[in-house]
Design a protein around this motif. Structure first.
Motif, PDB file in Angstrom:
ATOM      1  N   ARG A  24       8.107  -8.606  11.744  1.00 10.01           N
ATOM      2  CA  ARG A  24       6.926  -8.009  11.123  1.00 10.01           C
ATOM      3  C   ARG A  24       7.325  -6.770  10.347  1.00 10.01           C
ATOM      4  NH1 ARG A  24       3.142  -7.106  16.139  1.00 10.01           N
ATOM      5  NH2 ARG A  24       4.934  -5.793  16.502  1.00 10.01           N
ATOM      6  N   ALA A  25       6.738  -6.604   9.166  1.00 11.38           N
ATOM      7  CA  ALA A  25       6.969  -5.423   8.332  1.00 11.38           C
ATOM      8  C   ALA A  25       5.692  -4.601   8.269  1.00 11.38           C
ATOM      9  CB  ALA A  25       7.393  -5.838   6.930  1.00 11.38           C
ATOM     10  N   ALA A  26       5.840  -3.283   8.344  1.00 14.56           N
ATOM     11  CA  ALA A  26       4.683  -2.388   8.235  1.00 14.56           C
ATOM     12  C   ALA A  26       5.094  -1.147   7.463  1.00 14.56           C
ATOM     13  CB  ALA A  26       4.170  -2.017   9.628  1.00 14.56           C
ATOM     14  N   PRO A  27       4.341  -0.754   6.471  1.00 13.07           N
ATOM     15  CA  PRO A  27       3.116  -1.406   6.036  1.00 13.07           C
ATOM     16  C   PRO A  27       3.410  -2.655   5.200  1.00 13.07           C
ATOM     17  CG  PRO A  27       3.588   0.478   4.628  1.00 13.07           C
ATOM     18  CD  PRO A  27       4.642   0.457   5.691  1.00 13.07           C
ATOM     19  N   ASP A  28       2.427  -3.530   5.150  1.00 12.15           N
ATOM     20  CA  ASP A  28       2.500  -4.716   4.298  1.00 12.15           C
ATOM     21  C   ASP A  28       1.111  -4.960   3.735  1.00 12.15           C
ATOM     22  OD1 ASP A  28       3.167  -7.019   2.968  1.00 12.15           O
ATOM     23  OD2 ASP A  28       3.115  -8.287   4.759  1.00 12.15           O
ATOM     24  N   PRO A  29       0.919  -4.685   2.453  1.00 17.66           N
ATOM     25  CA  PRO A  29       1.964  -4.325   1.493  1.00 17.66           C
ATOM     26  C   PRO A  29       2.346  -2.841   1.596  1.00 17.66           C
ATOM     27  CG  PRO A  29      -0.142  -4.421   0.369  1.00 17.66           C
ATOM     28  CD  PRO A  29      -0.400  -4.845   1.798  1.00 17.66           C
ATOM     29  N   ALA A  30       3.593  -2.577   1.296  1.00 14.41           N
ATOM     30  CA  ALA A  30       4.042  -1.190   1.136  1.00 14.41           C
ATOM     31  C   ALA A  30       3.680  -0.775  -0.285  1.00 14.41           C
ATOM     32  CB  ALA A  30       5.543  -1.093   1.358  1.00 14.41           C
ATOM     33  N   GLN A  31       3.138   0.429  -0.447  1.00 16.29           N
ATOM     34  CA  GLN A  31       2.744   0.921  -1.766  1.00 16.29           C
ATOM     35  C   GLN A  31       3.467   2.226  -2.034  1.00 16.29           C
ATOM     36  OE1 GLN A  31      -1.481   0.775  -2.586  1.00 16.29           O
ATOM     37  NE2 GLN A  31      -1.774  -0.678  -0.913  1.00 16.29           N
ATOM     38  N   VAL A  32       4.215   2.249  -3.145  1.00 19.60           N
ATOM     39  CA  VAL A  32       4.993   3.440  -3.479  1.00 19.60           C
ATOM     40  C   VAL A  32       4.769   3.815  -4.937  1.00 19.60           C
ATOM     41  CG1 VAL A  32       6.769   2.913  -1.774  1.00 19.60           C
ATOM     42  CG2 VAL A  32       7.101   2.190  -4.140  1.00 19.60           C
ATOM     43  N   LYS A  33       4.880   5.103  -5.188  1.00 16.33           N
ATOM     44  CA  LYS A  33       4.813   5.598  -6.558  1.00 16.33           C
ATOM     45  C   LYS A  33       6.163   5.368  -7.229  1.00 16.33           C
ATOM     46  CE  LYS A  33       3.651   9.482  -9.331  1.00 16.33           C
ATOM     47  NZ  LYS A  33       2.876  10.608  -9.579  1.00 16.33           N
ATOM     48  N   ARG A  34       6.119   5.048  -8.505  1.00 15.17           N
ATOM     49  CA  ARG A  34       7.341   4.861  -9.290  1.00 15.17           C
ATOM     50  C   ARG A  34       8.285   6.053  -9.083  1.00 15.17           C
ATOM     51  NH1 ARG A  34       7.229   3.938 -15.760  1.00 15.17           N
ATOM     52  NH2 ARG A  34       9.463   3.992 -16.075  1.00 15.17           N
ATOM     53  N   GLY A  35       9.569   5.768  -8.863  1.00 16.07           N
ATOM     54  CA  GLY A  35      10.565   6.801  -8.631  1.00 16.07           C
ATOM     55  C   GLY A  35      10.823   7.091  -7.163  1.00 16.07           C
ATOM     56  N   THR A  36       9.976   6.546  -6.277  1.00 21.55           N
ATOM     57  CA  THR A  36      10.146   6.749  -4.839  1.00 21.55           C
ATOM     58  C   THR A  36      11.297   5.880  -4.325  1.00 21.55           C
ATOM     59  OG1 THR A  36       7.784   7.179  -4.576  1.00 21.55           O
ATOM     60  CG2 THR A  36       8.992   6.554  -2.587  1.00 21.55           C
ATOM     61  N   ARG A  37      12.167   6.488  -3.515  1.00 21.18           N
ATOM     62  CA  ARG A  37      13.239   5.721  -2.869  1.00 21.18           C
ATOM     63  C   ARG A  37      12.619   4.895  -1.740  1.00 21.18           C
ATOM     64  NH1 ARG A  37      15.774  10.374  -0.905  1.00 21.18           N
ATOM     65  NH2 ARG A  37      16.851   9.085   0.598  1.00 21.18           N
ATOM     66  N   VAL A  38      13.108   3.674  -1.590  1.00 25.47           N
ATOM     67  CA  VAL A  38      12.570   2.773  -0.578  1.00 25.47           C
ATOM     68  C   VAL A  38      13.692   2.351   0.362  1.00 25.47           C
ATOM     69  CG1 VAL A  38      11.353   0.598  -0.150  1.00 25.47           C
ATOM     70  CG2 VAL A  38      10.835   1.925  -2.209  1.00 25.47           C
ATOM     71  N   GLN A  39      13.389   2.415   1.661  1.00 24.74           N
ATOM     72  CA  GLN A  39      14.330   1.905   2.656  1.00 24.74           C
ATOM     73  C   GLN A  39      13.575   1.058   3.666  1.00 24.74           C
ATOM     74  OE1 GLN A  39      16.269   4.829   5.090  1.00 24.74           O
ATOM     75  NE2 GLN A  39      14.383   5.532   6.024  1.00 24.74           N
ATOM     76  N   PRO A  93       7.000  -0.622 -12.223  1.00 19.30           N
ATOM     77  CA  PRO A  93       5.720  -0.894 -11.576  1.00 19.30           C
ATOM     78  C   PRO A  93       5.415  -2.387 -11.505  1.00 19.30           C
ATOM     79  CG  PRO A  93       5.509   0.893 -13.158  1.00 19.30           C
ATOM     80  CD  PRO A  93       6.868   0.277 -13.361  1.00 19.30           C
ATOM     81  N   GLY A  94       4.724  -2.776 -10.441  1.00 18.69           N
ATOM     82  CA  GLY A  94       4.328  -4.168 -10.271  1.00 18.69           C
ATOM     83  C   GLY A  94       4.113  -4.503  -8.816  1.00 18.69           C
ATOM     84  N   ASP A  95       3.722  -5.750  -8.575  1.00 21.46           N
ATOM     85  CA  ASP A  95       3.499  -6.278  -7.234  1.00 21.46           C
ATOM     86  C   ASP A  95       4.618  -7.274  -6.963  1.00 21.46           C
ATOM     87  OD1 ASP A  95       2.626  -7.554  -4.922  1.00 21.46           O
ATOM     88  OD2 ASP A  95       0.553  -7.744  -5.598  1.00 21.46           O
ATOM     89  N   TYR A  96       5.438  -6.983  -5.970  1.00 18.40           N
ATOM     90  CA  TYR A  96       6.640  -7.770  -5.702  1.00 18.40           C
ATOM     91  C   TYR A  96       6.565  -8.430  -4.336  1.00 18.40           C
ATOM     92  CZ  TYR A  96       8.495  -5.080  -9.569  1.00 18.40           C
ATOM     93  OH  TYR A  96       8.690  -4.508 -10.802  1.00 18.40           O
ATOM     94  N   LYS A  97       6.715  -9.743  -4.315  1.00 11.83           N
ATOM     95  CA  LYS A  97       6.877 -10.476  -3.069  1.00 11.83           C
ATOM     96  C   LYS A  97       8.379 -10.546  -2.842  1.00 11.83           C
ATOM     97  CE  LYS A  97       4.762 -13.896  -0.427  1.00 11.83           C
ATOM     98  NZ  LYS A  97       3.826 -13.340   0.510  1.00 11.83           N
ATOM     99  N   HIS A 117       5.081  -7.813   0.851  1.00 13.12           N
ATOM    100  CA  HIS A 117       4.885  -7.334  -0.520  1.00 13.12           C
ATOM    101  C   HIS A 117       5.283  -5.862  -0.642  1.00 13.12           C
ATOM    102  CE1 HIS A 117       2.138 -10.756  -1.140  1.00 13.12           C
ATOM    103  NE2 HIS A 117       2.394 -10.570  -2.404  1.00 13.12           N
ATOM    104  N   LEU A 118       5.731  -5.516  -1.843  1.00  9.98           N
ATOM    105  CA  LEU A 118       5.947  -4.128  -2.230  1.00  9.98           C
ATOM    106  C   LEU A 118       5.213  -3.903  -3.538  1.00  9.98           C
ATOM    107  CD1 LEU A 118       7.422  -1.373  -2.030  1.00  9.98           C
ATOM    108  CD2 LEU A 118       9.283  -2.409  -3.336  1.00  9.98           C
ATOM    109  N   ILE A 119       4.341  -2.908  -3.572  1.00  7.69           N
ATOM    110  CA  ILE A 119       3.598  -2.575  -4.784  1.00  7.69           C
ATOM    111  C   ILE A 119       4.112  -1.224  -5.287  1.00  7.69           C
ATOM    112  CG2 ILE A 119       1.336  -2.038  -5.757  1.00  7.69           C
ATOM    113  CD1 ILE A 119       0.147  -3.881  -3.538  1.00  7.69           C
ATOM    114  N   VAL A 120       4.536  -1.207  -6.559  1.00  9.33           N
ATOM    115  CA  VAL A 120       5.010   0.017  -7.202  1.00  9.33           C
ATOM    116  C   VAL A 120       3.988   0.378  -8.276  1.00  9.33           C
ATOM    117  CG1 VAL A 120       6.888   1.110  -8.481  1.00  9.33           C
ATOM    118  CG2 VAL A 120       7.415  -0.678  -6.799  1.00  9.33           C
ATOM    119  N   PHE A 121       3.476   1.611  -8.219  1.00 10.55           N
ATOM    120  CA  PHE A 121       2.468   2.049  -9.185  1.00 10.55           C
ATOM    121  C   PHE A 121       2.941   3.299  -9.914  1.00 10.55           C
ATOM    122  CE2 PHE A 121       1.461   3.871  -5.082  1.00 10.55           C
ATOM    123  CZ  PHE A 121       1.200   5.195  -5.372  1.00 10.55           C
ATOM    124  N   ASP A 122       2.349   3.558 -11.088  1.00 11.27           N
ATOM    125  CA  ASP A 122       2.673   4.768 -11.876  1.00 11.27           C
ATOM    126  C   ASP A 122       1.986   5.980 -11.307  1.00 11.27           C
ATOM    127  OD1 ASP A 122       4.491   4.154 -13.921  1.00 11.27           O
ATOM    128  OD2 ASP A 122       2.919   3.100 -15.005  1.00 11.27           O
TER     129      ASP A 122
END
Length: 122
Positions: A24-39, A93-97, A117-122
């Motif tokens: 299980r992944a949490a959060p799902d979807p993960a939502q991050v602002k453009r430029g944010t590092r993701v791990q 930016p976009g919605d990524y499965k 899902h990972l959602i990247v927004f401006d």
């Protein structure tokens, strides 16, 4: 003299494995602002005590530029521990499965996988 740039924010997706709950992944979807590092931090303390290949796979497109292979990030870890996989800053930016995959290192066979899902927004 130019001012040093602050480190981009780091967003963590927590991934937990349990024999009865699966992966299980949490959060799902993960939502991050453009430029944010993701791990992704994998809690594999309940996984079998064997070598495992942990992968984060973007099949169609990836929001990550700065890595040699911006669609797949991996590490090898022993079951019963924690593992972290960092992809760097999300730039597109976009919605990524994507797929979170754990393979048995000795055979290459998939042990378990899930597709959040990972959602990247401006």
């Amino acid at each position: 003299m130019p001012m040093p740039q602050p480190e981009p924010k780091l967003e963590t997706v927590h991934v937990e494995y349990g024999p009865s709950t699966g992966l299980r992944a949490a959060p799902d979807p993960a939502q991050v602002k453009r430029g944010t590092r993701v791990q992704w931090v994998f809690d594999l303390r309940q996984a079998p005590p064997e070598e495992l290949d942990v992968r984060v796979v973007f099949r169609e497109a990836s929001p990550f530029f700065d890595r040699r292979d911006g669609r797949q990030f991996r590490t090898r870890v022993r079951g019963g521990t924690l593992a972290a996989v960092e992809a760097g800053p999300a730039e597109v930016p976009g919605d990524y499965k994507y797929d979170l995959v754990i393979d048995r290192a000795d055979s290459g066979r998939t042990f378990i996988e899930v597709d959040p899902h990972l959602i990247v927004f401006d």
